[in-house]
Design a protein around this motif. Structure first.
Motif, PDB file in Angstrom:
ATOM      1  N   PRO A  51      40.228  40.974  14.580  1.00 19.77           N
ATOM      2  CA  PRO A  51      40.341  39.557  14.222  1.00 19.77           C
ATOM      3  C   PRO A  51      39.720  38.661  15.286  1.00 19.77           C
ATOM      4  O   PRO A  51      39.762  38.965  16.489  1.00 19.77           O
ATOM      5  CB  PRO A  51      41.863  39.340  14.116  1.00 19.77           C
ATOM      6  CG  PRO A  51      42.430  40.707  13.891  1.00 19.77           C
ATOM      7  CD  PRO A  51      41.533  41.645  14.630  1.00 19.77           C
ATOM      8  N   GLU A  83      42.051  34.831   0.043  1.00 22.03           N
ATOM      9  CA  GLU A  83      41.881  34.332   1.419  1.00 22.03           C
ATOM     10  C   GLU A  83      42.811  35.102   2.349  1.00 22.03           C
ATOM     11  O   GLU A  83      43.957  35.385   1.990  1.00 22.03           O
ATOM     12  CB  GLU A  83      42.177  32.830   1.497  1.00 22.03           C
ATOM     13  CG  GLU A  83      41.986  32.242   2.898  1.00 22.03           C
ATOM     14  CD  GLU A  83      42.319  30.763   2.975  1.00 22.03           C
ATOM     15  OE1 GLU A  83      42.443  30.241   4.099  1.00 22.03           O
ATOM     16  OE2 GLU A  83      42.469  30.134   1.899  1.00 22.03           O
ATOM     17  N   ASN A 102      43.841  34.827   6.519  1.00 17.79           N
ATOM     18  CA  ASN A 102      43.686  34.237   7.839  1.00 17.79           C
ATOM     19  C   ASN A 102      44.703  34.861   8.777  1.00 17.79           C
ATOM     20  O   ASN A 102      45.422  35.793   8.404  1.00 17.79           O
ATOM     21  CB  ASN A 102      43.817  32.705   7.781  1.00 17.79           C
ATOM     22  CG  ASN A 102      45.111  32.249   7.116  1.00 17.79           C
ATOM     23  OD1 ASN A 102      46.191  32.746   7.437  1.00 17.79           O
ATOM     24  ND2 ASN A 102      45.016  31.300   6.190  1.00 17.79           N
ATOM     25  N   TRP A 103      44.786  34.353  10.001  1.00 18.91           N
ATOM     26  CA  TRP A 103      45.644  34.987  10.996  1.00 18.91           C
ATOM     27  C   TRP A 103      47.123  34.792  10.700  1.00 18.91           C
ATOM     28  O   TRP A 103      47.966  35.504  11.237  1.00 18.91           O
ATOM     29  CB  TRP A 103      45.339  34.444  12.384  1.00 18.91           C
ATOM     30  CG  TRP A 103      45.638  32.986  12.556  1.00 18.91           C
ATOM     31  CD1 TRP A 103      44.818  31.945  12.309  1.00 18.91           C
ATOM     32  CD2 TRP A 103      46.878  32.419  13.015  1.00 18.91           C
ATOM     33  NE1 TRP A 103      45.453  30.749  12.572  1.00 18.91           N
ATOM     34  CE2 TRP A 103      46.731  31.028  13.018  1.00 18.91           C
ATOM     35  CE3 TRP A 103      48.097  32.956  13.416  1.00 18.91           C
ATOM     36  CZ2 TRP A 103      47.734  30.164  13.394  1.00 18.91           C
ATOM     37  CZ3 TRP A 103      49.114  32.092  13.801  1.00 18.91           C
ATOM     38  CH2 TRP A 103      48.922  30.721  13.793  1.00 18.91           C
ATOM     39  N   ARG A 104      47.465  33.861   9.817  1.00 18.09           N
ATOM     40  CA  ARG A 104      48.877  33.582   9.543  1.00 18.09           C
ATOM     41  C   ARG A 104      49.353  34.150   8.211  1.00 18.09           C
ATOM     42  O   ARG A 104      50.455  34.701   8.126  1.00 18.09           O
ATOM     43  CB  ARG A 104      49.123  32.067   9.545  1.00 18.09           C
ATOM     44  CG  ARG A 104      50.597  31.684   9.533  1.00 18.09           C
ATOM     45  CD  ARG A 104      50.792  30.205   9.284  1.00 18.09           C
ATOM     46  NE  ARG A 104      50.407  29.845   7.927  1.00 18.09           N
ATOM     47  CZ  ARG A 104      51.236  29.936   6.880  1.00 18.09           C
ATOM     48  NH1 ARG A 104      52.455  30.415   7.039  1.00 18.09           N
ATOM     49  NH2 ARG A 104      50.836  29.589   5.686  1.00 18.09           N
ATOM     50  N   THR A 131      48.285  35.570   3.849  1.00 19.47           N
ATOM     51  CA  THR A 131      47.348  36.071   2.845  1.00 19.47           C
ATOM     52  C   THR A 131      47.596  35.313   1.547  1.00 19.47           C
ATOM     53  O   THR A 131      48.744  35.175   1.114  1.00 19.47           O
ATOM     54  CB  THR A 131      47.549  37.579   2.618  1.00 19.47           C
ATOM     55  OG1 THR A 131      47.263  38.286   3.829  1.00 19.47           O
ATOM     56  CG2 THR A 131      46.627  38.088   1.522  1.00 19.47           C
TER      57      THR A 131
END
Length: 465
Positions: A112, A194, A196-198, A200
């Motif tokens: 990541p 999508e 992201n790091w936080r 789904t």
């Protein structure tokens, strides 16, 4: 008195004056070649050419040519800038060689970006501390001690939050799914749109489900898109205990093999699993077809099981009644020139059947085994063109018929599909031929119907061309 030629600064000045332009020209050509190839190393070469090389030349001139003390403020400022640019060059070079050029699917490609950002920040902090320590003589030990104590305090206070973030980041590193994959999680099933790091984001078809990565990291879920390729969807249904298993599997496989979502060239398989239950394995083109394929399959087998006299969910079908049969035969009395005796004979051999929306009633290339009369609803008739594409011919309504080529033992050139629910009256080929023997005028009527169909097919193909 020492001459200019013998001065120690003169050789350094000449070296810088000649070497710097030559090095700039060489690096310019190297950068242009890398840019033409689309290489990620073009950026590090640009940093060397535009910043590192000029600063290095300036530092040599100040130290050797002018013989300024290394502890002078100008020397320290230039040395600091040179060290910082060198640090950026090292980071840029490592990023270009290790990560930007990493092959797809490798661990370097899956890391990541937030891991890289944190590592880059740590390297820059350590590099700046070394520069301040060696060039300016600063005491950075106390600063690192303070940062260490602060980190421990923050880590203890936010250990739960950091734990969720780290577990989510490791989920991104492992990459059990990608954008576009279909996943089945305990809380949602759908397509990943999508990551992201936080969290789904999953498109469920009825909305967007946002699931924290820390939840997915601790849960068990299925990636329906892996392995890539054909996806098999099992569907379990139950029939009556008295229904013959061979007949049940034949109906289920026939319906499954007519699904529009079926993978090209694939066939479905049905097995009895006990207690009146049957599992049909349906190959699909992708996991995204699961929901529409299952809905269509369950919709069609409701009608198909009743047409076959089977008992889906152990239910009896009471649709065909003497009243409905009499009403249907009276509808076609003018077409078939029926009298009371004819209606009495046909009521014993004819049958009423229902088809669901878009269900295939007649397939092209096959000799029909019965003549089908439309009681209620609409039927769309289509044919294949020279490229194998379906071309609409006409729409049949109440009172029309299909399958007239059953009387001539010729394959049908058209396909017929139900438009919404359709109720039809079906008479077997043998019984229709016996009726025509009693009423020769019907042969002329059916011949006219066949000619009209052939004309409509030619007209439709001509308009399509």
């Amino acid at each position: 008195m020492t001459s200019t030629w013998d001065a120690s600064w003169f050789a350094w000045a000449i070296g810088v004056a000649i070497g710097l332009p030559i090095a700039l020209v060489i690096l310019t050509e190297v950068r242009a070649a890398l840019q033409r190839r689309g290489s990620s190393l073009a950026l590090p070469v640009s940093v060397v050419r535009n910043y590192l090389l000029p600063l290095g030349a300036l530092l040599l001139v100040l130290l050797k040519a002018t013989e300024i003390s290394a502890h002078a403020t100008p020397i320290r400022i230039v040395s600091t800038a040179f060290g910082f640019v060198l640090l950026l060059l090292a980071l840029s070079g490592l990023n270009a060689t290790l990560f930007q050029g990493a092959p797809e699917g490798s661990w370097r490609k899956r890391i990541p970006s937030i891991f890289l950002d944190v590592a880059r920040f740590v390297v820059i902090a350590i590099g700046l501390a070394l520069i301040l320590s060696y060039i300016w003589g600063a005491n950075v030990g106390g600063m690192f001690t303070a940062l260490g104590v602060t980190s421990i305090v923050l880590g203890l206070a936010l250990q739960n939050s950091f734990g969720q973030i780290i577990s989510g980041l490791f989920l991104l590193f492992e990459q059990p799914f990608r954008i576009g994959d279909w996943v089945d999680t305990p809380s949602a099933q759908g397509r990943v749109v999508e990551v992201n790091w936080r969290a789904t984001h999953i498109d469920t078809g009825s909305g967007l489900q946002i699931i924290p990565n820390s939840v997915l990291a601790l849960a068990s879920f299925n990636n329906l898109s892996r392995p890539a390729g054909q996806h098999v969807m099992p569907v379990v249904v139950q029939f009556g205990f008295d229904d013959p298993p061979n007949d049940v599997c034949e109906v289920l496989e026939k319906v499954a093999n007519s699904l529009p979502q079926l993978a090209p060239g694939a066939t479905s398989a049905c097995v009895a699993v006990g207690e009146g239950k049957y599992r049909t394995s349906i190959p699909l083109t992708s996991a995204g077809e699961r929901s529409p394929a299952k809905a269509t399959f369950l919709h069609w087998i409701w009608y198909a099981s009743r047409r076959a006299g089977l008992h889906l969910d152990d239910a009896d079908d009471h649709f065909t009644t003497p009243t409905r049969m009499t009403t249907a035969l009276r509808l076609f009395t003018p077409t078939l020139h029926l009298d009371d005796d004819d209606r009495r004979v046909l009521s014993a051999v004819a049958r009423l059947a229902r088809y669901g929306a878009d269900e295939t009633i007649q397939a092209p290339g096959h000799i029909p085994t019965r003549v089908t009369f439309i009681v209620t609803g609409h039927i769309r008739v289509a044919t294949l063109d020279a490229h194998g594409a379906m071309v609409d011919v006409r729409t049949l309504r109440e009172g029309d018929l299909i399958g007239a080529s059953a009387l001539t033992d010729e394959p049908s050139t058209t396909a017929a599909y139900a438009v919404g629910e359709v109720t039809v009256l079906q008479i077997q080929r043998r019984d229709m031929k016996e009726l025509i023997l009693r009423k020769p005028l019907l042969a002329h009527e059916f011949g006219r119907v066949i000619e009209e169909f052939d004309d409509d097919v030619r007209r439709a193909l001509g308009m399509a061309q």
